[in-house]
Structures are given as C-alpha cells and as structure tokens.
Design a protein around this motif. Structure first.
Motif, PDB file in Angstrom:
ATOM      1  N   GLY A  83     -10.427  -6.521   7.612  1.00  0.00           N
ATOM      2  CA  GLY A  83     -10.849  -7.845   7.166  1.00  0.00           C
ATOM      3  C   GLY A  83     -10.475  -8.117   5.715  1.00  0.00           C
ATOM      4  N   ASN A  84     -10.667  -7.120   4.848  1.00  0.00           N
ATOM      5  CA  ASN A  84     -10.313  -7.288   3.442  1.00  0.00           C
ATOM      6  C   ASN A  84      -8.811  -7.487   3.270  1.00  0.00           C
ATOM      7  OD1 ASN A  84     -12.992  -6.985   2.612  1.00  0.00           O
ATOM      8  ND2 ASN A  84     -12.815  -4.767   2.412  1.00  0.00           N
ATOM      9  N   HIS A  85      -8.023  -6.728   4.014  1.00  0.00           N
ATOM     10  CA  HIS A  85      -6.567  -6.862   3.917  1.00  0.00           C
ATOM     11  C   HIS A  85      -6.098  -8.202   4.496  1.00  0.00           C
ATOM     12  CE1 HIS A  85      -5.560  -2.893   2.341  1.00  0.00           C
ATOM     13  NE2 HIS A  85      -6.451  -2.372   3.170  1.00  0.00           N
ATOM     14  N   ASN A 147       2.264  -6.843  -9.558  1.00  0.00           N
ATOM     15  CA  ASN A 147       1.030  -7.594  -9.383  1.00  0.00           C
ATOM     16  C   ASN A 147       1.225  -8.605  -8.261  1.00  0.00           C
ATOM     17  OD1 ASN A 147       2.489  -9.808 -10.619  1.00  0.00           O
ATOM     18  ND2 ASN A 147       2.030  -8.841 -12.596  1.00  0.00           N
ATOM     19  N   GLU A 148       0.355  -9.602  -8.205  1.00  0.00           N
ATOM     20  CA  GLU A 148       0.402 -10.600  -7.135  1.00  0.00           C
ATOM     21  C   GLU A 148       1.554 -11.584  -7.303  1.00  0.00           C
ATOM     22  OE1 GLU A 148      -0.974 -12.633  -3.677  1.00  0.00           O
ATOM     23  OE2 GLU A 148      -1.481 -10.669  -4.505  1.00  0.00           O
ATOM     24  N   LEU A 149       2.034 -11.770  -8.517  1.00  0.00           N
ATOM     25  CA  LEU A 149       3.030 -12.803  -8.786  1.00  0.00           C
ATOM     26  C   LEU A 149       4.330 -12.646  -7.988  1.00  0.00           C
ATOM     27  CD1 LEU A 149       3.471 -15.357 -10.363  1.00  0.00           C
ATOM     28  CD2 LEU A 149       4.285 -13.995 -12.304  1.00  0.00           C
ATOM     29  N   VAL A 221       4.299 -11.189   3.913  1.00  0.00           N
ATOM     30  CA  VAL A 221       4.434  -9.830   4.442  1.00  0.00           C
ATOM     31  C   VAL A 221       5.625  -9.121   3.811  1.00  0.00           C
ATOM     32  CG1 VAL A 221       4.840  -8.464   6.520  1.00  0.00           C
ATOM     33  CG2 VAL A 221       3.274 -10.403   6.585  1.00  0.00           C
ATOM     34  N   VAL A 222       6.739  -9.847   3.625  1.00  0.00           N
ATOM     35  CA  VAL A 222       7.902  -9.251   2.952  1.00  0.00           C
ATOM     36  C   VAL A 222       7.512  -8.771   1.553  1.00  0.00           C
ATOM     37  CG1 VAL A 222      10.169  -9.750   1.957  1.00  0.00           C
ATOM     38  CG2 VAL A 222       9.627 -10.534   4.259  1.00  0.00           C
ATOM     39  N   LYS A 230      -2.677  -3.954  -1.098  1.00  0.00           N
ATOM     40  CA  LYS A 230      -3.581  -4.584  -0.149  1.00  0.00           C
ATOM     41  C   LYS A 230      -2.793  -5.611   0.646  1.00  0.00           C
ATOM     42  CE  LYS A 230      -5.054  -7.847  -3.738  1.00  0.00           C
ATOM     43  NZ  LYS A 230      -6.190  -8.420  -4.481  1.00  0.00           N
ATOM     44  N   GLY A 231      -3.355  -6.002   1.792  1.00  0.00           N
ATOM     45  CA  GLY A 231      -2.677  -6.950   2.661  1.00  0.00           C
ATOM     46  C   GLY A 231      -2.274  -6.317   3.983  1.00  0.00           C
TER      47      GLY A 231
END
Length: 286
Positions: A83-85, A147-149, A221-222, A230-231
C-alpha cells in the motif's frame, strides 16, 4: 455547421431551447458507472478465472507463472508495504500528469498562434520523444540527484507529448466558418481562443488526457526502475531479485489497475462536466 460544435460557443442555440424542459441527467447517468466500471471489472475477473484454471490445469511452476490465488496470498501478506509503495507511485503519476497538462496547454496555444512558431517548436518536441527514457533516466539522476525529481521529469516527458499534440490539433481543427463568424462579431484573439477554439478542442483535449494518464504510469515505473527506494516499480525490481515472482506479479497487476482506474476517472470527468464532448467521441467511435 459541424456536429462537433460545442454548446455555448456563441450563447444559447435553438437545440438548447428545445431541450430546456428535458430533465437534467444526474451524476450517475452522466458518469455511466455500469459501462465504465462494472463492465471492465467483470472482464478482469473473467480473465483471472481463466488464468487460474490454466495454471492449475497445466501445472505451471510458481516461479514462472503463479496462479492468481498465489499472487493474492503473497501480496496480501505484505499489504501494508504494498500500500505504501502504491501511494508513492500514485503520487509520482498524478504530479507528473498535472505538470504535463499545465505545460502542454499553454505550449499548444503558443504553437498554434503562428505557423512559424509551430515549425520551430515541433521538431524539438519530436526530439524529446525520440530519446529512450530508460537511457535518459540515469543521466537525469546524475544531473538532478537521487531524489523524486528525476522520476517526475521522466513521467512528464512520457506524458506531455501526446497531450500537447492533441490540444494543438484541436485548436486548429475549428471550422473556418466559426472563426469568420467570431471575427464578424469583432471577437478579439483572446475571445476567439476561450470562446471558440478551446471549447471546440475539448474532445481533443480529453483524448490526449486519456493517453497521457496511461503513459504517466509507464513513465513513473521507468523512473522507479532506475532510481527509487519506494514505489511499485522498485518493488518489482526487488521481488524479482529474490525470485518472489508472485509479489512481482501482484505489483504488476496493481499497476494495471492503477492505470485503468485513472483512465476511467478521466472518462467520468469528461462525461460529467462535458457530456456533449463524450457523446461526440462515442458517436465517432461507433
């Protein structure tokens, strides 16, 4: 006039007056929940049943193709982690999608403002799409950091191209007679844009949004394959590394469900807020 002309382009029409007394469709009628939700869910369940029977019938090993029942058991066992991912991937998809729309709309308006500008920008757009995103992702990690960027940039790059092209096509697809009518009424360029071109482009915009939201899942996803902690993409890489095939399949199915749900949300928004646009698209498809 063209049948795709939206209402309220030049105020009320005779057809609107004729249907003024008709009872308004409620939310559920416009959303068409049965067709947009229950039918796809029914088809999905039928496929799962066929999958389960085929695996049991042919005795396929779990590490090659696990049965849906095994996938369900192993995935539910770590439901909190999954769920977190899932939320992490959803956040990347949604943010990247909205960024792509926020940039695509003004860019499409700018491109269609002049043939010269369009000729200058369009090859650059094609160039951004000709670069494999899997090859670009590691470079973005070096440039932007781990990071997320980088994941957001990849999601944006994957989603924005079909969106900007769809919007641009819609803006220039307005019949000449509508443009001439607006000019005869002394409409300014800005009024021509938001009273004629944008309403007419709504079906095109939603066509682009549907493609973009599906591709945004792929882009996220890529990005997670290359750089993430995470993800669902990260979970697939981790699960396959330890030969936890059922968990990897569970994440894959969740990604598919996520894409379908987001796609159907765009469809429902179009049908609720722009029912004339959805009707035109359904007529075209039929």
């Amino acid at each position: 006039m063209n049948s795709n002309i939206p209402p309220n382009v030049f105020g009320s029409s005779s057809s609107e007056t004729a249907t003024a007394d008709a009872p308004p469709a409620n939310f559920w009628q416009r959303a068409n929940i049965g067709q947009d939700v229950f039918l796809p869910v029914g088809v999905f369940i039928a496929l799962l049943i066929v999958w389960e029977v085929a695996v049991q019938l042919f005795g396929i090993p779990v590490y090659l193709l696990p049965a849906p029942s095994v996938i369900w058991t192993d995935t539910v066992a770590i439901a909190g982690t999954i769920g977190n991912h899932t939320l992490a991937t959803l956040a990347t998809v949604v943010v990247g999608f909205f960024i792509s729309f926020a940039i695509s709309l003004p860019l499409a308006v700018f491109m269609t403002s002049s043939p010269l500008i369009s000729s200058a920008i369009y090859p650059l757009l094609v160039l951004t799409q000709s670069i494999p995103k899997v090859a670009l992702a590691p470079i973005l990690v070096v440039m932007l950091g781990a990071n997320e960027l980088p994941r957001l940039v990849i999601t944006f790059l994957v989603a924005f191209f079909p969106l900007v092209i769809a919007i641009a096509v819609g803006l220039v697809a307005v019949p000449d007679e509508l443009i001439e009518l607006g000019r005869s009424l002394k409409a300014s360029k800005l009024q021509e844009l938001y009273r004629i071109r944008l309403p007419y482009a709504v079906p095109f915009i939603f066509s682009g949004l549907k493609v973009a939201i599906a591709l945004a899942v792929v882009g996220a996803v890529v990005g997670e394959f290359v750089n993430a902690d995470k993800g669902l993409g990260y979970m697939i890489i981790t699960a396959t590394a330890f030969f936890k095939t059922p968990v990897a399949f569970g994440c894959l199915i969740l990604l598919s469900i996520l894409g379908v749900v987001l796609f159907q949300m765009v469809v429902i928004i179009e049908r609720v807020f722009f029912p004339w646009s959805a009707a035109n698209q359904e007529t075209t498809i039929a």
